[in-house]
Scaffold this motif. Structure first.
Motif, PDB file in Angstrom:
ATOM      1  N   UNK A   1       0.880  -1.175   0.000  1.00 46.40           N
ATOM      2  CA  UNK A   1       0.000   0.000   0.000  1.00 46.40           C
ATOM      3  C   UNK A   1       0.917   1.225   0.000  1.00 46.40           C
ATOM      4  N   UNK A   2       1.392   1.560  -1.194  1.00 46.19           N
ATOM      5  CA  UNK A   2       2.457   2.533  -1.395  1.00 46.19           C
ATOM      6  C   UNK A   2       1.886   3.933  -1.589  1.00 46.19           C
ATOM      7  N   UNK A   3       1.918   4.720  -0.509  1.00 44.63           N
ATOM      8  CA  UNK A   3       1.389   6.088  -0.587  1.00 44.63           C
ATOM      9  C   UNK A   3       2.207   6.940  -1.552  1.00 44.63           C
ATOM     10  N   UNK A   4       3.493   6.671  -1.649  1.00 43.71           N
ATOM     11  CA  UNK A   4       4.341   7.423  -2.575  1.00 43.71           C
ATOM     12  C   UNK A   4       3.946   7.194  -4.019  1.00 43.71           C
ATOM     13  N   UNK A   5       3.624   5.945  -4.365  1.00 46.22           N
ATOM     14  CA  UNK A   5       3.181   5.643  -5.721  1.00 46.22           C
ATOM     15  C   UNK A   5       1.840   6.315  -6.011  1.00 46.22           C
ATOM     16  N   UNK A   6       0.958   6.325  -5.007  1.00 46.24           N
ATOM     17  CA  UNK A   6      -0.315   7.029  -5.179  1.00 46.24           C
ATOM     18  C   UNK A   6      -0.109   8.498  -5.469  1.00 46.24           C
ATOM     19  N   UNK A   7       0.821   9.120  -4.746  1.00 45.90           N
ATOM     20  CA  UNK A   7       1.124  10.527  -4.994  1.00 45.90           C
ATOM     21  C   UNK A   7       1.658  10.726  -6.404  1.00 45.90           C
ATOM     22  N   UNK A   8       2.529   9.839  -6.845  1.00 43.74           N
ATOM     23  CA  UNK A   8       3.096   9.969  -8.192  1.00 43.74           C
ATOM     24  C   UNK A   8       1.999   9.958  -9.247  1.00 43.74           C
ATOM     25  N   UNK A   9       1.023   9.097  -9.072  1.00 46.93           N
ATOM     26  CA  UNK A   9      -0.074   9.032 -10.038  1.00 46.93           C
ATOM     27  C   UNK A   9      -0.939  10.288  -9.982  1.00 46.93           C
ATOM     28  N   UNK A  10      -1.132  10.827  -8.775  1.00 50.54           N
ATOM     29  CA  UNK A  10      -1.915  12.050  -8.645  1.00 50.54           C
ATOM     30  C   UNK A  10      -1.171  13.223  -9.303  1.00 50.54           C
ATOM     31  N   UNK A  11       0.136  13.282  -9.140  1.00 50.36           N
ATOM     32  CA  UNK A  11       0.902  14.369  -9.745  1.00 50.36           C
ATOM     33  C   UNK A  11       0.906  14.275 -11.265  1.00 50.36           C
ATOM     34  N   UNK A  12       0.878  13.075 -11.779  1.00 51.28           N
ATOM     35  CA  UNK A  12       0.737  12.914 -13.223  1.00 51.28           C
ATOM     36  C   UNK A  12      -0.626  13.442 -13.679  1.00 51.28           C
ATOM     37  N   UNK A  13      -1.651  13.196 -12.860  1.00 47.30           N
ATOM     38  CA  UNK A  13      -2.984  13.717 -13.150  1.00 47.30           C
ATOM     39  C   UNK A  13      -2.991  15.249 -13.136  1.00 47.30           C
ATOM     40  N   UNK A  14      -2.301  15.852 -12.156  1.00 46.39           N
ATOM     41  CA  UNK A  14      -2.221  17.315 -12.071  1.00 46.39           C
ATOM     42  C   UNK A  14      -1.644  17.895 -13.357  1.00 46.39           C
TER      43      UNK A  14
END
Length: 416
Positions: free
Chosen positions: A240-253
């Motif tokens: 459950x990688x919060x860092x990977x989740x952030x990376x995907x959100x930043x790509x969305x941004x």
């Protein structure tokens, strides 16, 4: 109103010397400045500014948010003052000109008028707004926001920095919390000179930016929660990688901002990763997404898409997510009369110029809500700002200060 003659100019060497003298206070590690709001260094910079103002015969006012108002009297005691200024606080790794140029150019206007024995009908007040940067205490433009009624003073006093120190307590500790009611002052107009903090003026070879609008801004703090676990021994399907989740959100941004090109922008500048260890999968991340556009509908669309998209990403990854709006303001349209005063000054003085939308937030954006307001911008090298390598030329500083002086003096009315 009578426009000043084209021969009315500031003293370039005196302005530059003042900038370099202020830069000695709170020096950075790489040639810039670290003079964050309500620190001891901020207090020292304020004291130097006050001493310079008092040497010019100005009287200093101080409100309960620590904003400084140095007043030169006009000939009409009933005329509302023309205000001019910016801020002296910096980023932790800030440059020598962001904000500071606008305050010290205001002081240079007064020095020039005194030197030439020129009187104005309206008083002129040079202003140093507290905590424009918002880096130690978010949000940015804090004192001008309280002045304009955007924030309450009690709320501002209670904001804590990373060490848990409250803004109001620190303002009192450094000795710069005044007694004057915030927002009680009435303004005839307000002008702010600032470096562009972008590459447009330099790339087009323009001396002056006539700022007609300011971009709206939205800051959303996002907290994504996963589970700390060993990077080597945790199987991929069980992470459950919060860092990977952030990376995907930043790509969305990035995708959202590009969809509204060319005027919209978006990124995350503040990111905290926990526990931030080489061999631990991040269990929690906290980051702030900065979205900007001169169009309010675009900002609202970007916010909605960010929240819905980030929620979907985290749901699919089994991560928790929370959203908090931590700052923002609507796009700004500056006063037509003040904008025309700036444009006319540039033309009268023979400086090349173009209309400009400010990509950054400034105190003028809030003051525009309570008084006629406009901004002058000058180029900065490579558009670089919020960086110790920030640089401008003496010629750019001089052009900006000359245009500022003409706009201010024309608005204040020369007594002949």
């Amino acid at each position: 109103m009578t426009a000043p003659g084209a021969n009315l100019k500031i003293n370039p060497e005196r302005l530059w010397d003042s900038l370099m003298e202020m830069a000695k206070i709170g020096p950075g590690v790489a040639g810039g400045n670290n003079r964050q709001t309500v620190t001891d260094e901020d207090g020292e910079g304020r004291a130097l500014f006050q001493s310079w103002c008092e040497a010019e015969g100005m009287t200093m006012g101080l409100d309960q948010m620590g904003t400084m108002f140095a007043r030169r009297e006009g000939t009409d005691p009933d005329a509302l003052p023309v205000y001019v200024g910016s801020h002296l606080d910096t980023q932790p790794t800030g440059g020598k000109y962001d904000g500071v140029l606008g305050v010290l150019a205001g002081l240079e206007i007064i020095r020039t008028l005194n030197e030439l024995c020129i009187k104005t009908r309206h008083p002129i007040v040079v202003t140093n707004w507290t905590n424009e940067e918002g880096t130690r205490y978010a949000p940015a433009m804090l004192a001008s926001g309280v002045f304009a009624g955007i924030h309450s003073q009690d709320w501002a006093y209670g904001i804590e920095d990373a060490a848990g120190l409250k803004f109001g307590d620190e303002l009192a500790r450094i000795g710069w919390r005044g007694d004057e009611e915030v927002g009680a002052r009435k303004m005839h107009a307000f002008f702010e000179l600032h470096i562009e903090q972008g590459p447009i003026l330099e790339s087009e070879g323009k001396d002056i930016g006539v700022v007609t609008h300011g971009q709206g801004l939205s800051w959303t703090q996002i907290t994504i929660t996963g589970k700390d676990s060993h990077t080597g021994s945790t199987p991929m399907p069980m992470r459950k990688n919060a860092g990977l989740g952030m990376a995907k959100v930043l790509e969305l941004v990035d995708e959202i901002a590009w969809s509204h090109a060319p005027d919209a922008v978006g990124a995350a500048g503040h990111i905290d990763v926990f526990p931030n260890s080489r061999n631990v999968i991040p269990g929690r991340v906290v980051f702030t997404v900065d979205l900007r556009s001169p169009n309010l509908a675009v900002i609202e669309d970007m916010e909605a898409r960010l929240n819905a998209g980030a929620q979907k990403i985290c749901d699919e990854m089994g991560l928790g997510v929370e959203f908090e709006k931590v700052g923002g303001f609507d796009p700004v349209t500056f006063d037509e009369g003040c904008v025309n005063a700036v444009r006319g000054a540039a033309e009268r003085l023979g400086y090349s110029h173009r209309d400009l939308i400010s990509g950054a937030g400034h105190d003028a954006c809030w003051i525009n809500r309570v008084a006629p307001t406009s901004m002058v911008m000058c180029p900065c090298v490579d558009g670089l700002s919020h960086n110790e390598a920030e640089e401008i030329s003496r010629e750019w500083a001089t052009a900006g200060a000359d245009v500022l002086m003409h706009a201010v003096v024309e608005t204040a009315g020369i007594e002949v």
